[in-house]
Design a protein around this motif. Structure first.
Motif, PDB file in Angstrom:
ATOM      1  N   THR A   1      -5.069  -6.593   9.836  1.00  0.00           N
ATOM      2  CA  THR A   1      -3.637  -6.857   9.967  1.00  0.00           C
ATOM      3  C   THR A   1      -2.796  -5.967   9.058  1.00  0.00           C
ATOM      4  N   THR A   2      -1.725  -5.431   9.625  1.00  0.00           N
ATOM      5  CA  THR A   2      -0.768  -4.629   8.870  1.00  0.00           C
ATOM      6  C   THR A   2       0.582  -5.325   8.881  1.00  0.00           C
ATOM      7  N   MET A   3       1.109  -5.620   7.698  1.00  0.00           N
ATOM      8  CA  MET A   3       2.438  -6.230   7.584  1.00  0.00           C
ATOM      9  C   MET A   3       3.410  -5.180   7.071  1.00  0.00           C
ATOM     10  N   MET A   4       4.522  -5.007   7.777  1.00  0.00           N
ATOM     11  CA  MET A   4       5.549  -4.060   7.364  1.00  0.00           C
ATOM     12  C   MET A   4       6.791  -4.852   6.945  1.00  0.00           C
ATOM     13  N   ALA A   5       7.144  -4.769   5.669  1.00  0.00           N
ATOM     14  CA  ALA A   5       8.299  -5.514   5.145  1.00  0.00           C
ATOM     15  C   ALA A   5       9.521  -4.597   5.139  1.00  0.00           C
ATOM     16  N   MET A   6      10.534  -4.964   5.913  1.00  0.00           N
ATOM     17  CA  MET A   6      11.773  -4.176   5.978  1.00  0.00           C
ATOM     18  C   MET A   6      12.777  -4.751   4.979  1.00  0.00           C
ATOM     19  N   ILE A   7      13.360  -3.886   4.161  1.00  0.00           N
ATOM     20  CA  ILE A   7      14.338  -4.373   3.195  1.00  0.00           C
ATOM     21  C   ILE A   7      15.647  -3.609   3.343  1.00  0.00           C
ATOM     22  N   SER A   8      16.729  -4.251   2.936  1.00  0.00           N
ATOM     23  CA  SER A   8      18.065  -3.665   3.036  1.00  0.00           C
ATOM     24  C   SER A   8      18.553  -3.223   1.662  1.00  0.00           C
TER      25      SER A   8
ATOM     26  N   GLY B   1      15.937  -2.871  10.638  1.00  0.00           N
ATOM     27  CA  GLY B   1      15.209  -1.816  11.348  1.00  0.00           C
ATOM     28  C   GLY B   1      13.843  -2.187  11.879  1.00  0.00           C
ATOM     29  N   LYS B   2      13.598  -3.468  12.101  1.00  0.00           N
ATOM     30  CA  LYS B   2      12.271  -3.886  12.585  1.00  0.00           C
ATOM     31  C   LYS B   2      12.008  -3.354  13.993  1.00  0.00           C
ATOM     32  N   THR B   3      12.963  -3.580  14.892  1.00  0.00           N
ATOM     33  CA  THR B   3      12.779  -3.138  16.274  1.00  0.00           C
ATOM     34  C   THR B   3      12.750  -1.617  16.351  1.00  0.00           C
ATOM     35  N   TYR B   4      13.557  -0.955  15.549  1.00  0.00           N
ATOM     36  CA  TYR B   4      13.539   0.520  15.520  1.00  0.00           C
ATOM     37  C   TYR B   4      12.172   1.020  15.079  1.00  0.00           C
ATOM     38  N   THR B   5      11.598   0.407  14.033  1.00  0.00           N
ATOM     39  CA  THR B   5      10.293   0.838  13.538  1.00  0.00           C
ATOM     40  C   THR B   5       9.199   0.586  14.570  1.00  0.00           C
ATOM     41  N   MET B   6       9.268  -0.556  15.234  1.00  0.00           N
ATOM     42  CA  MET B   6       8.220  -0.893  16.202  1.00  0.00           C
ATOM     43  C   MET B   6       8.383  -0.142  17.522  1.00  0.00           C
ATOM     44  N   GLU B   7       9.633   0.060  17.964  1.00  0.00           N
ATOM     45  CA  GLU B   7       9.844   0.632  19.293  1.00  0.00           C
ATOM     46  C   GLU B   7      10.546   1.984  19.284  1.00  0.00           C
TER      47      GLU B   7
ATOM     48  N   ASP C   1       0.823  -1.219   0.000  1.00  0.00           N
ATOM     49  CA  ASP C   1       0.000   0.000   0.000  1.00  0.00           C
ATOM     50  C   ASP C   1       0.855   1.266   0.000  1.00  0.00           C
ATOM     51  N   TYR C   2       1.990   1.212   0.705  1.00  0.00           N
ATOM     52  CA  TYR C   2       2.867   2.374   0.813  1.00  0.00           C
ATOM     53  C   TYR C   2       4.324   1.924   0.747  1.00  0.00           C
ATOM     54  N   VAL C   3       5.188   2.838   0.288  1.00  0.00           N
ATOM     55  CA  VAL C   3       6.633   2.608   0.297  1.00  0.00           C
ATOM     56  C   VAL C   3       7.279   3.780   1.014  1.00  0.00           C
ATOM     57  N   PHE C   4       8.137   3.486   1.981  1.00  0.00           N
ATOM     58  CA  PHE C   4       8.834   4.528   2.728  1.00  0.00           C
ATOM     59  C   PHE C   4      10.334   4.386   2.479  1.00  0.00           C
ATOM     60  N   ASP C   5      11.011   5.524   2.274  1.00  0.00           N
ATOM     61  CA  ASP C   5      12.451   5.469   2.036  1.00  0.00           C
ATOM     62  C   ASP C   5      13.213   5.941   3.271  1.00  0.00           C
ATOM     63  N   THR C   6      14.521   6.157   3.113  1.00  0.00           N
ATOM     64  CA  THR C   6      15.353   6.509   4.263  1.00  0.00           C
ATOM     65  C   THR C   6      15.046   7.897   4.815  1.00  0.00           C
ATOM     66  N   GLU C   7      14.336   8.717   4.045  1.00  0.00           N
ATOM     67  CA  GLU C   7      13.996  10.063   4.504  1.00  0.00           C
ATOM     68  C   GLU C   7      12.654  10.103   5.244  1.00  0.00           C
ATOM     69  N   SER C   8      11.910   9.013   5.218  1.00  0.00           N
ATOM     70  CA  SER C   8      10.596   8.987   5.882  1.00  0.00           C
ATOM     71  C   SER C   8      10.767   9.071   7.399  1.00  0.00           C
ATOM     72  N   THR C   9       9.852   9.756   8.043  1.00  0.00           N
ATOM     73  CA  THR C   9       9.919   9.896   9.501  1.00  0.00           C
ATOM     74  C   THR C   9       9.068   8.835  10.183  1.00  0.00           C
ATOM     75  N   GLN C  10       9.331   8.627  11.463  1.00  0.00           N
ATOM     76  CA  GLN C  10       8.540   7.689  12.248  1.00  0.00           C
ATOM     77  C   GLN C  10       7.078   8.136  12.286  1.00  0.00           C
ATOM     78  N   GLN C  11       6.856   9.435  12.334  1.00  0.00           N
ATOM     79  CA  GLN C  11       5.489   9.963  12.354  1.00  0.00           C
ATOM     80  C   GLN C  11       4.750   9.597  11.072  1.00  0.00           C
ATOM     81  N   GLU C  12       5.411   9.741   9.918  1.00  0.00           N
ATOM     82  CA  GLU C  12       4.792   9.392   8.637  1.00  0.00           C
ATOM     83  C   GLU C  12       4.427   7.912   8.594  1.00  0.00           C
ATOM     84  N   VAL C  13       5.361   7.075   9.020  1.00  0.00           N
ATOM     85  CA  VAL C  13       5.127   5.630   8.991  1.00  0.00           C
ATOM     86  C   VAL C  13       3.938   5.277   9.881  1.00  0.00           C
ATOM     87  N   TYR C  14       3.894   5.847  11.082  1.00  0.00           N
ATOM     88  CA  TYR C  14       2.785   5.558  11.997  1.00  0.00           C
ATOM     89  C   TYR C  14       1.452   6.016  11.418  1.00  0.00           C
TER      90      TYR C  14
END
Length: 294
Positions: free
Chosen positions: A259-266, A42-48, A1-14
């Motif tokens: 359910t929301t699935m967030m796929a973290m990629i490197s 960045g899974k734990t960073y995104t969640m916590e 549904d959405y793609v976030f890059d390295t410039e995206s903020t935690q607020q935007e993602v939430y």
């Protein structure tokens, strides 16, 4: 549904991903948010995030969700509407479930009930009255969660962690002198999965090697369940019982949950195959949820 890059903020993602799920539990639905991907992405960073300070712009989905819930409660609590919030915290380590808030509770079993659905037997529940109460529980649980240092991540999660917030809302309606009571119960599962690992890259040996095998096996089982759910042939058997993780998330994956699935990629070159795999799985998962909505 959405793609976030390295410039995206935690607020935007939430705002784009988790916020709708949080509001749905306040309407009486169950919701699950989980982060999926390779170790160190960045899974734990995104969640916590790094801290639970409500002024820290880098705080993650879990603290923001908690703040949203209690802001809602503060706004809508009245003499006719009462709320109760409970929290639980567990980890799945080497295919064994333990209570992170009562570490002596180990090897817990998954049960199923017609009313409660899939649940963990004897998992402790804690009544909470403010975000600070929950932050205390999160910090206590995080201190005993299994982590280790690998070549890819200084603090690699060696277990899948699930933080559960249950919100009960009771409203008394007065209909021309006759009172009726409406009760809504919503459950929010916030899941921080351990990252998939390639042994030659992480350099895991001994105990860490065995942990990696269990992690990869359960994540593979998760992928198999999602692929089975999206199979055009309509498989009659979905392999939920192949791992504790998929069994625990059965209600979330099978449709009885938002359910929301967030796929973290490197962006790393040697992670290319894993990144493509995670994106494919996210596409299958999105297709599954969209087809259910329609």
């Amino acid at each position: 549904d959405y793609v976030f890059d390295t410039e995206s903020t935690q607020q935007e993602v939430y705002e784009q991903t988790a916020k709708p799920a949080v509001f749905s539990i306040l309407e009486g639905y169950n919701s699950t948010i989980f982060a999926y991907g390779q170790t160190g992405t960045g899974k734990t960073y995104t969640m916590e995030g790094f801290t639970y300070n409500n002024t820290d712009p880098q705080r993650g989905i879990i603290p923001r969700s908690i703040e949203e819930i209690f802001n809602y409660i503060e706004m809508y609590s009245s003499s006719d509407t009462k709320f109760m919030v409970r929290a639980s915290y567990l980890q799945i380590y080497n295919e064994s479930i333990s209570d992170l808030l009562k570490p002596e509770k180990i090897s817990l079993q998954i049960r199923e009930d017609k009313k409660k659905g899939v649940f963990v037997e004897s998992l402790s529940e804690w009544a909470v009255r403010s975000p600070s109460d929950i932050y205390t529980l999160l910090q206590r649980g995080a201190s005993v969660r299994a982590t280790a240092c690998t070549k890819m991540n200084d603090v690699s999660s060696r277990s899948h962690a699930v933080f559960v917030i249950t919100v009960e809302q009771m409203t008394i309606h007065d209909n021309n002198g006759e009172q009726s009571t409406q009760i809504k119960v919503g459950k929010l599962n916030l899941v921080d999965l351990a990252g998939s690992e390639r042994i030659r890259v992480t350099g895991a040996t001994g105990k860490q090697l065995e942990e990696s095998k269990k992690i990869n096996k359960s994540l593979s089982a998760l992928g198999n369940v999602i692929y089975a759910l999206t199979d055009n042939k309509g498989r009659s058997h979905i392999p939920y019982r192949d791992s504790k993780l998929t069994r625990l998330l059965e209600d979330s994956l099978g449709g009885n949950c938002k359910t929301t699935m967030m796929a973290m990629i490197s962006p790393a070159h040697d992670s290319f195959n894993e990144s493509v795999s995670f994106i494919n799985l996210a596409i299958y998962f999105t297709f599954r949820k969209k087809s259910e909505e329609y």
